[in-house]
Design a protein around this motif. Structure first.
Motif, mmCIF file in Angstrom:
data_model
loop_
_atom_site.group_PDB
_atom_site.id
_atom_site.type_symbol
_atom_site.label_atom_id
_atom_site.label_comp_id
_atom_site.label_asym_id
_atom_site.label_seq_id
_atom_site.Cartn_x
_atom_site.Cartn_y
_atom_site.Cartn_z
ATOM 1 N N LEU A 249 -74.087 2.882 -12.369
ATOM 2 C CA LEU A 249 -72.686 2.621 -11.623
ATOM 3 C C LEU A 249 -73.094 2.584 -10.299
ATOM 4 N N GLY A 250 -72.312 1.783 -9.644
ATOM 5 C CA GLY A 250 -72.513 1.740 -7.978
ATOM 6 C C GLY A 250 -71.180 0.656 -7.799
ATOM 7 N N GLU B 55 -58.945 -10.861 -8.025
ATOM 8 C CA GLU B 55 -60.303 -11.008 -8.918
ATOM 9 C C GLU B 55 -60.445 -12.562 -9.386
ATOM 10 N N LEU C 11 -70.026 -5.473 -19.310
ATOM 11 C CA LEU C 11 -70.382 -6.886 -19.075
ATOM 12 C C LEU C 11 -71.177 -6.991 -17.910
ATOM 13 N N ILE D 249 -62.554 0.329 -4.468
ATOM 14 C CA ILE D 249 -61.382 0.038 -4.364
ATOM 15 C C ILE D 249 -60.673 0.969 -3.667
ATOM 16 N N CYS E 136 -66.736 -9.401 -8.752
ATOM 17 C CA CYS E 136 -67.578 -8.740 -9.698
ATOM 18 C C CYS E 136 -68.307 -9.867 -10.802
ATOM 19 N N PHE E 137 -67.130 -10.865 -10.994
ATOM 20 C CA PHE E 137 -67.658 -11.716 -12.197
ATOM 21 C C PHE E 137 -68.431 -12.616 -11.728
ATOM 22 N N ASP F 269 -62.311 -8.976 -5.292
ATOM 23 C CA ASP F 269 -63.406 -8.565 -6.205
ATOM 24 C C ASP F 269 -64.305 -9.485 -6.736
ATOM 25 N N SER G 59 -68.276 -4.188 -8.237
ATOM 26 C CA SER G 59 -68.669 -3.087 -9.151
ATOM 27 C C SER G 59 -70.164 -3.476 -9.150
ATOM 28 N N SER H 167 -69.288 3.994 -7.472
ATOM 29 C CA SER H 167 -69.002 2.885 -8.313
ATOM 30 C C SER H 167 -67.684 1.940 -7.858
ATOM 31 N N GLY H 168 -67.631 0.993 -8.764
ATOM 32 C CA GLY H 168 -66.794 -0.125 -8.139
ATOM 33 C C GLY H 168 -65.215 0.313 -7.886
ATOM 34 N N MET H 169 -64.769 1.270 -8.857
ATOM 35 C CA MET H 169 -63.408 2.012 -8.723
ATOM 36 C C MET H 169 -63.492 3.025 -7.224
ATOM 37 N N PHE I 11 -58.617 -5.830 -13.377
ATOM 38 C CA PHE I 11 -59.067 -4.827 -13.969
ATOM 39 C C PHE I 11 -58.169 -3.516 -14.382
ATOM 40 N N THR J 10 -72.240 -2.088 -10.761
ATOM 41 C CA THR J 10 -72.573 -1.725 -12.329
ATOM 42 C C THR J 10 -72.650 -2.885 -13.119
ATOM 43 N N LYS J 11 -72.104 -4.287 -12.610
ATOM 44 C CA LYS J 11 -72.115 -5.275 -13.528
ATOM 45 C C LYS J 11 -73.281 -6.104 -13.052
HETATM 46 C C1 LIG Z 1 -66.101 -2.766 -14.171
HETATM 47 C C2 LIG Z 1 -65.315 -3.357 -12.993
HETATM 48 C C3 LIG Z 1 -64.670 -2.574 -11.987
HETATM 49 C C4 LIG Z 1 -64.835 -1.133 -12.079
HETATM 50 O O1 LIG Z 1 -66.280 -0.812 -11.745
HETATM 51 P P1 LIG Z 1 -66.940 0.384 -11.957
HETATM 52 O O2 LIG Z 1 -68.407 0.284 -11.448
HETATM 53 O O3 LIG Z 1 -66.736 0.537 -13.444
HETATM 54 O O4 LIG Z 1 -66.270 1.518 -11.322
HETATM 55 C C5 LIG Z 1 -63.831 -3.242 -11.009
HETATM 56 N N1 LIG Z 1 -63.467 -4.738 -11.346
HETATM 57 C C6 LIG Z 1 -64.091 -5.321 -12.341
HETATM 58 C C7 LIG Z 1 -63.629 -6.775 -12.051
HETATM 59 C C8 LIG Z 1 -65.010 -4.940 -13.166
HETATM 60 O O5 LIG Z 1 -65.414 -5.549 -14.168
#
Ligand SMILES: *Cc1c(COP(=O)(O)O)cnc(C)c1O
Length: 391
Positions: A218-219, A155, A337, A91, A186-187, A184, A206, A86-88, A112, A208-209
């Protein structure tokens, strides 16, 4: 595909990292196996010693996971990628793999919620201290540095106000302090922003997004130099927050359409932001692609587009925000998201409800704030869904 990565991102997204088995399958295969065999006792010994390359056990190596890692590394321009569950977990692995008790983190205040909980409540118990600073004021980062500062964490753009941080400026301050900068990403995803090109040392995802992009699994992943990723990989190998082969396969195939999707998310988000800015019920719109955004010029230097997330403050406060959300028939009321489906959230009562009212006010998260993660539906349909609630 040859090993040189001198291809455009669209090409890398569909071709990079592919490894074929003896069957020469065209599409990447999913290897559902927990362990791998050796030809002889001597070969087993050589594998375990690291003298012979090849997988041993799926806690730390699986061909499908390795394909996903190689593809994402190519997209971010990183020497190495280590995937996580997962993203968490990514980190957590960054800190556990690279830091020790007694060391210090400087982090953006706008990160986050679970990342704040991880740094403050969990890592704090193990002697890693975190100071929070403004994402948009590099001077605060410089002032927060201590002799034991090891990591900067940011982020950009942030959630939900899409504040944009100057990655180059933060990297320079981190390096002068002997620290690493982790972003991060992710966005934006690498289709819109490549933090390593601006001097960041570590990129975190993450998956996951937007990397999956369809809200299925999840990843996560951590990327950087071979040297830095050795520590992160050692944590994975020992502690086991492993990405499953199935999830890796979904993300690997999801990445093939990343650029197409990010361009379409961005087009929709810009059109929505422009339309919202013209609505009399809307007090303010936050979108990095709008000239009215406080860091618009920086965003346009760092990012290909403004991204897929739009936030806006309604003049009518919480009542108006809840009414708008409840009037939607198409948009999904959920905090997720990076999905093909548009989602709508009231941050003050959901994602940011664990903050006190004062903390929210300081962070600029008003009661009338609504966040939309713009999906791939037709813009006309998204607009009509919101127009009904605004009226
Ligand atoms: C969702 C998210 C995470 C956590 O990711 P998971 O895959 O849900 O563990 C971390 N950082 C940002 C910016 C996120 O949007």
């Amino acid at each position: 595909m040859s090993e040189d990565n001198d291809y455009d991102i669209e090409t890398l997204a569909v071709r990079a990292g592919t490894v074929r088995s003896q069957f020469n399958e065209h599409s990447e295969a999913m290897f559902l196996t927990s362990s791998f065999m050796f030809g002889s006792a001597a070969e087993a010994a050589a594998r375990f010693k690291g003298e012979q390359p090849g997988p041993i056990y799926a806690r730390f190596a699986n061909p499908t996971v390795n394909m996903m890692e190689a593809r994402l590394a190519a997209l971010e321009g990183a020497e190495r990628c280590v995937a996580f569950s997962s993203g968490m977990a990514s980190i957590l692995a960054t800190v556990m793999g690279l830091m020790k008790a007694g060391e210090h983190v400087v982090a953006s205040r706008s990160i986050f919620g679970s990342t704040v909980q991880l740094f403050s409540n969990i890592l704090g118990r193990f002697g890693v201290e975190t100071t929070y600073v403004s994402p948009t004021d590099p001077a605060e980062w410089r002032a927060a540095v201590k002799p034991n500062t090891k990591l900067f964490f940011v982020e950009s753009p942030s959630n939900p106000l899409t504040e944009v941080s100057d990655i180059r400026a933060l990297a320079d301050i981190a390096h002068a302090a002997g620290a690493w900068l982790a972003v991060d990403n992710c966005f934006c995803s690498p289709a819109l922003q490549k933090p390593l090109e601006f001097g960041a040392d570590i990129v975190i995802h993450s998956a996951t997004k937007y990397l999956d992009g369809q809200g299925r699994v999840l990843g996560g992943a951590v990327l950087g130099s071979k040297d830095l990723m050795e520590g992160v990989f050692t944590f994975l190998r020992t502690a086991g927050p492993t990405l499953s082969a199935f999830n890796a396969w979904v993300i690997l195939k999801g990445m093939e359409t990343l650029s197409l999707r990010m361009d379409a998310h961005s087009r929709n988000a810009l059109a929505l932001a422009q339309w919202l800015e013209a609505q009399p019920q809307v007090a303010r719109v936050w979108y990095p692609g709008l000239p009215s955004h406080p860091q618009h010029e920086l965003a346009m230097r760092q990012q290909k587009t403004g991204g897929g997330i739009v936030s806006f403050e309604l003049k009518g406060g919480k009542n108006a925000a809840w009414k708008l959300i409840d009037a939607t028939k198409l948009l999904s009321i959920t905090a997720n998201l990076g999905d093909t489906k548009s989602t709508i959230t009231h941050p003050a009562s959901t994602t940011h409800s664990r903050m006190t009212a004062e903390q929210r006010a300081a962070a600029g998260i008003g009661d009338g704030l609504v966040r939309i993660a713009v999906g791939l539906e037709s813009m006309a349909d998204i607009q009509a869904d919101l127009a009904r609630g605004l009226a």
